[in-house]
Design a protein around this motif. Structure first.
Motif, short mmCIF file in Angstrom:
data_model
loop_
_atom_site.label_atom_id
_atom_site.label_comp_id
_atom_site.label_asym_id
_atom_site.label_seq_id
_atom_site.Cartn_x
_atom_site.Cartn_y
_atom_site.Cartn_z
N ASN A 214 0.36 15.61 36.75
CA ASN A 214 -0.97 15.08 37.10
C ASN A 214 -1.02 13.55 37.05
O ASN A 214 -2.04 12.96 36.70
N GLY A 217 -2.45 11.33 34.14
CA GLY A 217 -3.88 11.10 33.93
C GLY A 217 -4.43 9.84 34.56
O GLY A 217 -5.55 9.42 34.24
N ASP A 220 -8.19 11.28 38.85
CA ASP A 220 -9.00 12.45 38.51
C ASP A 220 -8.24 13.73 38.86
O ASP A 220 -7.53 13.81 39.88
N LYS A 221 -8.40 14.76 38.04
CA LYS A 221 -7.66 16.00 38.26
C LYS A 221 -8.10 16.72 39.52
O LYS A 221 -7.29 17.39 40.18
N ASP A 222 -9.37 16.61 39.88
CA ASP A 222 -9.81 17.22 41.13
C ASP A 222 -9.12 16.60 42.34
O ASP A 222 -8.82 17.29 43.32
N MET A 224 -6.11 15.49 42.30
CA MET A 224 -4.77 16.07 42.30
C MET A 224 -4.79 17.46 42.94
O MET A 224 -3.85 17.82 43.67
N ARG A 225 -5.83 18.22 42.71
CA ARG A 225 -5.93 19.54 43.33
C ARG A 225 -6.04 19.41 44.85
O ARG A 225 -5.43 20.17 45.60
N ARG A 307 -10.41 26.23 42.28
CA ARG A 307 -9.56 25.34 43.08
C ARG A 307 -9.73 25.62 44.57
O ARG A 307 -9.49 24.73 45.39
#
Length: 438
Positions: A214, A217, A220-222, A224-225, A307
């Motif tokens: 990811n 950090g 943002d993780k979204d 990355m999705r 997701r």
């Protein structure tokens, strides 16, 4: 530079420094004044270039030029291009003789009207040929004069006519692009998985290689999705390694929805090897059996997994940068993602070739493939020979290229520049002649 006393070529006289080899050439037959300005010396150098490399090195030494001094040698070789123009002299003489014969024929008497018409046509052709000869002669003379005044002029003219050549550019074939999907519990196998795909003559797109975990950090993780979902769309197949986790399940669903082939692999008994298995042999990791049944049945899972609620898709970009800027790899990927571009970062995907455990040709072919499937190429920092080759691939395809300068700030920042503001690596100054590619 060798010692100025060219009459006594000793080992110490030709020793350049501690890093360069020692040249101990034989005593020259006679002294020749160093270039520039000595056309006789340049003609002899022209003959030397046509021969063996040792002969060329001896000639350079005779002219008082250090063969290891690249700028001086290039200046001398400028006269070689002028000497090659002299090959047209024989053609000029032949054309002049033809023109003279036409003029004599035109003045003959006792010819019929049709014969005279033919003679006049020959006269016109002869006048044209004579004019062409004069024009070529004037151009040749002008270039020779400029060569005396500027030794590098003719070298630049010749080099500008050359095409840029780099070994990876010869690998024109495209390899199959596969998205390698596996659980975070198999994170430690990420390099082995990519290596396995490369040895199968495929181009691996591994999210755990391309973004590490990811991207530590940084984004943002979204985002990355969305990036992972976007990468699946540009791949040809999806390869699943190990157990099917919750995230792997979503990637299988997206691949099936895009009508992409899905293959399954388990770790083999042999180290760093994998074997293909059937779908019935797949094992699940914290996944409800009913969801796996729905996957096999091709049912819609979009409402059952968060997701799958991301419908955005961002374009793909290839960040091109030199190995000197290797340590900025994650910051470069972060910059691309912050600008809503999904990077296929070569230094992260291929981890600097895994210590040559994979043949270089396979890595270069895979790298060319990700350049071609990317929508744009963004160049960061100084342009090296490899970066220029990647830019050329994209330019030949008619796609867009951007250039960014790495600012000396903390944290690091990137500033967009025009092609004229791009700098080449200091050790690759010869690349300046190919600036037109940018």
């Amino acid at each position: 530079m060798c010692a100025n006393d060219v009459a006594k070529p000793t080992t110490e006289a030709c020793r350049h420094d501690g890093r360069n080899p020692v040249h101990n050439y034989p005593e020259p037959a006679r002294e020749i004044a160093p270039v520039p300005g000595n056309l006789e010396a340049c003609r002899e150098l022209s003959h030397a270039i046509a021969g063996q490399e040792d002969s060329l090195m001896i000639k350079l030494w005779q002219f008082g030029v250090n063969p290891d001094d690249k700028s001086k040698v290039t200046s001398v070789l400028g006269y070689r291009s002028v000497g090659s123009i002299g090959l047209m002299n024989s053609v000029m003489v032949l054309m002049t003789l033809c023109a003279s014969w036409f003029l004599r024929s035109a003045g003959s008497s006792g010819k019929s009207a049709s014969d005279k018409a033919g003679i006049y046509a020959q006269l016109m052709f002869g006048a044209f040929a004579f004019t062409t000869v004069v024009f070529i002669w004037v151009v040749q003379l002008t270039i020779k004069v400029y060569a005396v005044l500027s030794p590098s002029l003719c070298t630049n003219i010749v080099l500008m006519s050359k095409d840029y050549k780099h070994s990876p550019l010869k690998l024109v074939q495209n390899s199959k692009v596969v998205f390698t999907s596996f659980s975070k519990h198999s994170f430690y196998l990420r390099s082995d998985i990519s290596r396995f795909a490369l040895l199968q003559d495929c181009t691996p797109i591994s999210p755990f290689m391309n973004f590490d975990y990811n991207l530590a950090g940084l984004v943002d993780k979204d985002l990355m999705r969305i990036a992972n979902n976007s990468l699946i769309k540009v791949c040809d197949e999806l390869w699943v390694f190990g157990e099917v986790s919750d995230g792997v399940l979503v990637e299988i669903y997206l691949a099936q929805k895009a009508n992409k082939k899905v293959r399954y692999f388990h770790k083999s008994r042999s180290p760093r090897e994998f074997k293909e298995v059937e779908v019935d042999d797949v094992t699940l990791e914290d996944v409800s059996p009913w969801m796996w049944d729905w996957i096999l049945a091709g049912k819609n899972l979009s409402r059952w997994h968060p997701r799958l609620r991301f419908y955005k898709s961002y374009p793909i970009v290839y960040p091109a940068y030199s190995k000197r800027n290797f340590y900025w790899q994650m910051h470069i990927s972060q910059f691309c993602l912050d600008n809503h571009m999904i990077p296929l970062n070569p230094f992260m995907l291929f981890r600097y070739f895994w210590g040559d455990s994979v043949p270089r040709e396979k890595v270069y072919t895979a790298n060319n493939s990700i350049v071609r499937i990317s929508g744009e190429v963004w160049s960061f920092g100084e342009v090296s020979d490899g970066v220029l080759a990647e830019i050329k691939i994209k330019k030949d395809a008619g796609d867009k290229t951007r250039y960014y300068k790495i600012a000396n700030t903390n944290p690091v920042s990137f500033r967009k520049v025009s092609p004229s503001g791009v700098e080449f690596e200091t050790e690759d100054q010869d690349l300046e002649q190919f600036r037109k590619i940018l």
